[in-house]
Scaffold this active site. Structure first.
Site, PDB file in Angstrom:
ATOM      1  N   GLU A 263      55.773  97.154 -41.924  1.00 44.55           N
ATOM      2  CA  GLU A 263      56.543  96.462 -40.884  1.00 44.55           C
ATOM      3  C   GLU A 263      57.268  95.329 -41.594  1.00 44.55           C
ATOM      4  O   GLU A 263      56.662  94.310 -41.922  1.00 44.55           O
ATOM      5  CB  GLU A 263      55.615  95.899 -39.796  1.00 44.55           C
ATOM      6  CG  GLU A 263      54.879  96.950 -38.992  1.00 44.55           C
ATOM      7  CD  GLU A 263      55.782  97.762 -38.073  1.00 44.55           C
ATOM      8  OE1 GLU A 263      56.947  97.363 -37.868  1.00 44.55           O
ATOM      9  OE2 GLU A 263      55.323  98.801 -37.592  1.00 44.55           O
ATOM     10  N   CYS A 297      60.488  88.382 -36.737  1.00 37.86           N
ATOM     11  CA  CYS A 297      61.237  89.571 -37.189  1.00 37.86           C
ATOM     12  C   CYS A 297      62.131  90.121 -36.090  1.00 37.86           C
ATOM     13  O   CYS A 297      63.070  90.855 -36.372  1.00 37.86           O
ATOM     14  CB  CYS A 297      60.283  90.641 -37.690  1.00 37.86           C
ATOM     15  SG  CYS A 297      59.052  91.080 -36.463  1.00 37.86           S
TER      16      CYS A 297
HETATM   17  P1  NAP Z   1      55.854  87.820 -47.324  1.00 37.20           P
HETATM   18  O1  NAP Z   1      56.240  86.746 -48.238  1.00 37.20           O
HETATM   19  O2  NAP Z   1      56.287  89.213 -47.642  1.00 37.20           O
HETATM   20  O3  NAP Z   1      54.258  87.740 -47.183  1.00 37.20           O
HETATM   21  C1  NAP Z   1      53.530  88.629 -46.381  1.00 37.20           C
HETATM   22  C2  NAP Z   1      52.176  88.867 -47.008  1.00 37.20           C
HETATM   23  O4  NAP Z   1      52.347  89.390 -48.314  1.00 37.20           O
HETATM   24  C3  NAP Z   1      51.330  87.616 -47.152  1.00 37.20           C
HETATM   25  O5  NAP Z   1      49.975  87.949 -46.954  1.00 37.20           O
HETATM   26  C4  NAP Z   1      51.587  87.214 -48.595  1.00 37.20           C
HETATM   27  O6  NAP Z   1      50.512  86.487 -49.157  1.00 37.20           O
HETATM   28  C5  NAP Z   1      51.697  88.561 -49.256  1.00 37.20           C
HETATM   29  N1  NAP Z   1      52.490  88.505 -50.491  1.00 37.20           N
HETATM   30  C6  NAP Z   1      53.447  87.617 -50.817  1.00 37.20           C
HETATM   31  N2  NAP Z   1      53.938  87.880 -52.042  1.00 37.20           N
HETATM   32  C7  NAP Z   1      53.282  88.963 -52.492  1.00 37.20           C
HETATM   33  C8  NAP Z   1      53.343  89.717 -53.697  1.00 37.20           C
HETATM   34  N3  NAP Z   1      54.177  89.411 -54.672  1.00 37.20           N
HETATM   35  N4  NAP Z   1      52.521  90.773 -53.826  1.00 37.20           N
HETATM   36  C9  NAP Z   1      51.680  91.092 -52.836  1.00 37.20           C
HETATM   37  N5  NAP Z   1      51.548  90.405 -51.684  1.00 37.20           N
HETATM   38  C10 NAP Z   1      52.359  89.355 -51.505  1.00 37.20           C
HETATM   39  O7  NAP Z   1      56.367  87.573 -45.838  1.00 37.20           O
HETATM   40  P2  NAP Z   1      56.200  86.254 -44.980  1.00 37.20           P
HETATM   41  O8  NAP Z   1      57.185  85.267 -45.480  1.00 37.20           O
HETATM   42  O9  NAP Z   1      54.775  85.870 -44.882  1.00 37.20           O
HETATM   43  O10 NAP Z   1      56.622  86.788 -43.534  1.00 37.20           O
HETATM   44  C11 NAP Z   1      57.912  86.860 -43.122  1.00 37.20           C
HETATM   45  C12 NAP Z   1      58.425  88.292 -43.185  1.00 37.20           C
HETATM   46  O11 NAP Z   1      57.614  89.140 -42.386  1.00 37.20           O
HETATM   47  C13 NAP Z   1      59.810  88.404 -42.591  1.00 37.20           C
HETATM   48  O12 NAP Z   1      60.603  89.222 -43.405  1.00 37.20           O
HETATM   49  C14 NAP Z   1      59.565  89.081 -41.239  1.00 37.20           C
HETATM   50  O13 NAP Z   1      60.653  89.797 -40.725  1.00 37.20           O
HETATM   51  C15 NAP Z   1      58.428  89.967 -41.568  1.00 37.20           C
HETATM   52  N6  NAP Z   1      57.725  90.347 -40.333  1.00 37.20           N
HETATM   53  C16 NAP Z   1      57.870  91.621 -39.884  1.00 37.20           C
HETATM   54  C17 NAP Z   1      57.234  92.014 -38.715  1.00 37.20           C
HETATM   55  C18 NAP Z   1      57.368  93.415 -38.224  1.00 37.20           C
HETATM   56  O14 NAP Z   1      56.573  93.802 -37.373  1.00 37.20           O
HETATM   57  N7  NAP Z   1      58.313  94.202 -38.715  1.00 37.20           N
HETATM   58  C19 NAP Z   1      56.441  91.107 -38.017  1.00 37.20           C
HETATM   59  C20 NAP Z   1      56.314  89.809 -38.501  1.00 37.20           C
HETATM   60  C21 NAP Z   1      56.961  89.441 -39.686  1.00 37.20           C
HETATM   61  P3  NAP Z   1      50.594  84.884 -49.418  1.00 37.20           P
HETATM   62  O15 NAP Z   1      50.965  84.294 -48.112  1.00 37.20           O
HETATM   63  O16 NAP Z   1      49.192  84.563 -49.814  1.00 37.20           O
HETATM   64  O17 NAP Z   1      51.609  84.662 -50.470  1.00 37.20           O
END
Ligand code: NAP
Length: 497
Positions: A263, A297
């Site tokens: 997602e 999102c």
């Molecule tokens: P993110 O940076 O991709 O982080 C999401 C998760 O991935 C966190 O647990 C993060 O851990 C982990 N992560 C970060 N860098 C990583 C890496 N290099 N390798 C493996 N895991 C890693 O996203 P976010 O900033 O938290 O969330 C915002 C994004 O989520 C937006 O793009 C939004 O659109 C999307 N979103 C989508 C939905 C949907 O249903 N489609 C719903 C909500 C949000 P850490 O926090 O510990 O770094």
């Protein structure tokens, strides 16, 4: 154990505030050489600390889930459902504490946090019930004297990696489905918002969810995720987060050919037809844009308004936006909390600067009024074009960009001009226009004349680079089930057939 009074004094049940990982039914600090502080984005105050587990402790969580799998999958489905419903009841009973914890670590206004707790809990209830309906099939046989059919079986251990914007619901939307299907889960919550996940673990324990079925691991994101993606015993990965990290995890899962559900980001268009009352449409657009301070999102990222009502729409939008109150989510009457951290504020500023430098008009958005360093005042830009960052990227901030269009075909072309395909909004009462747009929009979800579109019974998910698979709905549990085909041969013929 360090206990933050800021948090515990606010909670009716302070034991919901946990500063440990939860593995195999035990609260563990691991050998944590390293701890990370978790801060309140509204005040910068340290709320507590979490341990960062070492690699061998992540492997231990997989061992625990593997042991638990035998017992959990063997439970009758109604027994599993009972445990999940007990968990649901406990979440409901503690919803105010859960909402306060969430508001503290994420920053969202308390009413929104309460809404998220309700929303999150509802997935557990829905999947507890849906598990009873994971029917196989009987297949009319093309093989002489054989009976053919399918069984639905749990896929195995599921790793769930979740973001900070919905710290509770993004976990329950996955865990509810996986656990109902008979799969143990290992949750890696976002580093910014671990306490909601850990409170869920505390309540899972009280609901007698067996040890090892619901685990929460904490640590360095890239390391933890890489272990979970490469572990052969982990059969499914479900990730919600950015498209950038989603791509990375998909690659890492290739080695063990896991089931992967993603997602990812959205870049939602909000299309307003010429027949709309501009005021009505503007009120809905403000609501679709500024939920969770735009860090959603589903947030309306590109607002496309028919040229004939553009100016009136802008006026109403600006008026409604000016009435939004920005502040600490725990204070009453606040509509927008802080952004999650300083980098998010920097990104929001750079998106606004980029748009203005390329010719957009700043209608409103005075940052000198921001009540603290992580706050960003709502911004309204008009004259947004496809060359601008705000068009190409999910802005994830309270920045609204409006573009005028001439006709439906132009609106469709503009809306589809993105690598993302999560959700789109359409505002019009013209049935022919509705049908045309509904069919032509390349998005996994299209909401017509409604800002609210999600919930347990619907298949949530995106197309293009917004993801793979669906969460919620009848298909949501399929992400955690395998279909086993059987052929019972040499049965002999049945007389009369
Ligand atoms: P993110 O940076 O991709 O982080 C999401 C998760 O991935 C966190 O647990 C993060 O851990 C982990 N992560 C970060 N860098 C990583 C890496 N290099 N390798 C493996 N895991 C890693 O996203 P976010 O900033 O938290 O969330 C915002 C994004 O989520 C937006 O793009 C939004 O659109 C999307 N979103 C989508 C939905 C949907 O249903 N489609 C719903 C909500 C949000 P850490 O926090 O510990 O770094």
């Amino acid at each position: 154990m360090k206990v933050s009074k800021t948090v515990t004094q606010r909670l009716e049940d302070p034991r919901l505030f946990r500063q440990y990982a939860y593995v195999d039914g035990r609260w563990t600090h691991g050998d944590a050489g390293r701890e990370e502080a978790v801060t309140d984005p509204a005040t910068g105050e340290v709320l507590g600390h979490i341990p960062w587990l070492e690699a061998d402790q992540i492997h231990s969580a997989v061992d625990a889930a593997d042991r638990a799998y035998v017992q959990w999958r063997a439970l009758r489905v109604d027994e599993r459902a009972e445990r999940l419903l007990a968990w649901y009841d406990l979440i409901q009973a503690h919803r105010e504490d859960l909402a306060i914890l969430m508001s503290l670590e994420q920053g969202k206004p308390l009413p929104d946090a309460r809404g998220e707790v309700e929303y999150g809990a509802s997935f557990i209830k829905w999947f507890a019930e849906q598990a009873k309906r994971t029917f196989g099939e009987t297949i009319p046989s093309h093989i002489p004297n054989a009976a053919l059919g399918t069984l639905k079986e749990p896929i195995g251990i599921a790793a769930l990696i979740t973001p900070w914007n919905f710290p509770l619901a993004m976990i329950t939307r996955k865990a509810g489905a996986a656990m109902a299907a008979g799969c143990p889960v290992i949750v890696k919550p976002a580093g910014e918002t671990p306490f909601s996940a850990l409170a869920l673990a505390e309540l899972a324990e009280r609901a007698s969810i067996p040890a090892g079925v619901f685990n929460v691991v904490l640590g360095e994101a890239a390391e933890v995720s890489s272990i979970l993606c490469k572990e052969e015993r982990v059969k499914a990965l479900s990730f919600t987060g950015s498209t950038r990290v989603g791509r990375l995890l998909l690659e890492q899962c290739a080695g063990t050919v896991k089931r992967v559900s993603l997602e990812l980001g959205g870049n939602a268009p909000f299309i307003v037809g010429p027949d709309m009352d501009p005021r009505e449409a503007a009120l809905s657009a403000v609501s679709a844009k500024f939920q969770t301070a735009g860090q959603d999102c589903l947030a309306a990222n590109r607002i496309l308004v028919h040229e004939s009502i553009h100016d009136a729409f802008v006026e109403h939008f600006a008026e409604r936006m000016a009435a939004l109150t920005v502040g600490n989510g725990l204070h009453s009457e606040v509509d927008l909390g802080p952004l999650i951290h300083a980098q998010a504020v920097e990104k929001a500023s750079s998106i606004v600067d980029d748009a203005i430098s390329q010719g957009a008009t700043l209608v409103a958005g005075d940052q000198s009024a921001a009540p603290g360093p992580n706050f960003f005042m709502p911004v309204l830009l008009t004259g947004v074009t496809r060359e601008m960052q705000i068009w190409r990227e999910e802005n994830f901030a309270p920045v609204a960009g409006i573009t005028a269009y001439r006709d439906d075909d132009e609106a469709i072309a503009m809306a589809n001009d993105t690598e993302y395909g999560l959700a789109a909004y359409v505002y019009t009462h013209d049935i022919r226009r509705i049908w045309k747009l509904l069919r032509a929009l390349e998005f996994g979800m299209v909401s017509v004349n409604s800002v609210k579109m999600t919930g347990p019974p619907v298949p949530f998910g995106g197309v293009k680079q917004s993801g793979l698979g669906r969460e919620g709905g009848v298909s949501g549990i399929d992400e955690y089930l395998e279909t086993k085909y059987y052929c019972l041969g040499a049965l002999g013929s049945v007389s009369g057939s």
